[in-house]
Write a protein that holds these residues in place. Sequence first.
Motif, short mmCIF file in Angstrom:
data_model
loop_
_atom_site.label_atom_id
_atom_site.label_comp_id
_atom_site.label_asym_id
_atom_site.label_seq_id
_atom_site.Cartn_x
_atom_site.Cartn_y
_atom_site.Cartn_z
N VAL A 1 -35.66 -3.92 12.12
CA VAL A 1 -35.41 -4.76 10.96
C VAL A 1 -33.96 -5.20 10.97
N ASP A 2 -33.74 -6.48 10.74
CA ASP A 2 -32.36 -6.98 10.62
C ASP A 2 -31.71 -6.36 9.39
N ASN A 3 -30.47 -5.93 9.55
CA ASN A 3 -29.73 -5.33 8.45
C ASN A 3 -28.26 -5.71 8.59
N PRO A 4 -27.83 -6.75 7.88
CA PRO A 4 -26.44 -7.19 8.01
C PRO A 4 -25.42 -6.17 7.50
N ARG A 5 -25.87 -5.20 6.71
CA ARG A 5 -24.94 -4.19 6.17
C ARG A 5 -24.74 -3.01 7.11
N LEU A 6 -25.50 -2.94 8.17
CA LEU A 6 -25.52 -1.74 9.01
C LEU A 6 -24.15 -1.30 9.50
N ASN A 7 -23.39 -2.20 10.05
CA ASN A 7 -22.09 -1.85 10.61
C ASN A 7 -20.93 -2.27 9.72
N SER A 8 -21.21 -2.43 8.44
CA SER A 8 -20.16 -2.88 7.52
C SER A 8 -19.63 -1.71 6.69
N VAL A 9 -18.47 -1.93 6.12
CA VAL A 9 -17.87 -0.97 5.19
C VAL A 9 -18.50 -1.21 3.82
N VAL A 10 -18.73 -0.17 3.06
CA VAL A 10 -19.30 -0.32 1.72
C VAL A 10 -18.29 -1.03 0.84
N THR A 11 -18.73 -2.14 0.24
CA THR A 11 -17.86 -2.97 -0.59
C THR A 11 -18.17 -2.74 -2.07
N PRO A 12 -17.29 -3.22 -2.97
CA PRO A 12 -17.60 -3.11 -4.40
C PRO A 12 -18.93 -3.79 -4.76
N GLY A 13 -19.23 -4.91 -4.11
CA GLY A 13 -20.50 -5.59 -4.36
C GLY A 13 -21.69 -4.72 -3.97
N MET A 14 -21.55 -3.98 -2.88
CA MET A 14 -22.63 -3.09 -2.46
C MET A 14 -22.80 -1.95 -3.46
N PHE A 15 -21.67 -1.46 -4.02
CA PHE A 15 -21.77 -0.41 -5.04
C PHE A 15 -22.53 -0.92 -6.25
N LEU A 16 -22.22 -2.15 -6.67
CA LEU A 16 -22.90 -2.73 -7.83
C LEU A 16 -24.38 -2.92 -7.56
N ALA A 17 -24.71 -3.49 -6.39
CA ALA A 17 -26.11 -3.70 -6.03
C ALA A 17 -26.85 -2.36 -5.96
N SER A 18 -26.17 -1.34 -5.47
CA SER A 18 -26.78 -0.01 -5.38
C SER A 18 -27.07 0.54 -6.77
N ALA A 19 -26.13 0.35 -7.67
CA ALA A 19 -26.32 0.83 -9.04
C ALA A 19 -27.51 0.14 -9.69
N VAL A 20 -27.66 -1.15 -9.46
CA VAL A 20 -28.78 -1.90 -10.02
C VAL A 20 -30.10 -1.37 -9.46
N ARG A 21 -30.13 -1.04 -8.19
CA ARG A 21 -31.35 -0.52 -7.55
C ARG A 21 -31.56 0.96 -7.84
N GLY A 22 -30.54 1.63 -8.38
CA GLY A 22 -30.67 3.05 -8.68
C GLY A 22 -30.57 3.94 -7.46
N LEU A 23 -29.85 3.45 -6.43
CA LEU A 23 -29.68 4.21 -5.20
C LEU A 23 -28.20 4.40 -4.91
N PRO A 24 -27.81 5.50 -4.28
CA PRO A 24 -26.41 5.64 -3.85
C PRO A 24 -26.07 4.55 -2.83
N ALA A 25 -24.81 4.15 -2.78
CA ALA A 25 -24.39 3.10 -1.85
C ALA A 25 -24.67 3.48 -0.40
N SER A 26 -24.50 4.75 -0.08
CA SER A 26 -24.75 5.19 1.30
C SER A 26 -26.22 5.06 1.67
N VAL A 27 -27.10 5.09 0.69
CA VAL A 27 -28.53 4.92 0.92
C VAL A 27 -28.87 3.43 0.99
N SER A 28 -28.32 2.64 0.06
CA SER A 28 -28.60 1.20 0.03
C SER A 28 -28.16 0.50 1.29
#
Length: 158
Positions: free
Chosen positions: A67-94
Motif C-alpha cells: 500500500v502506498d503510504n506517503p507518511r512512511l518515511n516522514s517525520v511526525v508533523t503537527p498536522g499528523m498529530f491533529l489528524a491522529s487526534a481526530v481519528r483517535g489514534l496515537p501519531a505513531s500508529v497513524s
Amino acid sequence: MSRQRVLLTAGRPPFPRDTGAKIRSWHVLAALAQHYQVSMLTCRDPSVEEGWLPAAESLGINKLVMVDNPRLNSVVTPGMFLASAVRGLPASVSKYITPEFEARFQELSAEADLVHVEHVHLAGLLRHLPRGGPWVSINAHNMEHQIAERMRGMERSF
C-alpha cells in the motif's frame, strides 16, 4: 486438504535485512511460508522495491499487497498529530495505519485463519476482526509489551 491461510502485516517490507525487526520479520515469513499459505500486507517502499519483489517471491509468499503510504518515511508533523487526534489514534500508529491500509487489511483478513501483526503499532487493525474471527499473533518488539501492559489501565481500548 488445503493449507491454512496466514496474513502477516508489517509497516515496512523486511528488506533489506538491515535491522533486527526486518531480520526477524524475514525469518518469520520464511518459516510461515514453508507450512502455510501466506499473504503479506505492507507499505510500499520504492527505495527497496527493486530488491524486495524478487526476495518476496523467493520466500514463497502467495499474495503480496503493498500500500502506498506517503507518511512512511516522514517525520511526525503537527498536522499528523491533529489528524491522529481526530481519528483517535496515537501519531505513531497513524503513521502506519492509513485508510487504504485498513481497507486492504479488512479484505485480506476475511480470508485468513491466522493474522500475524509484526509490530504493536499495527495492533489497532485488529479492531476490524469479527468476534470469533481468525487467530491473532502480535509481535511486540523489544520492551513494547511491558509498556503496553503498564498503559492498559490508563488508556482506552481500540
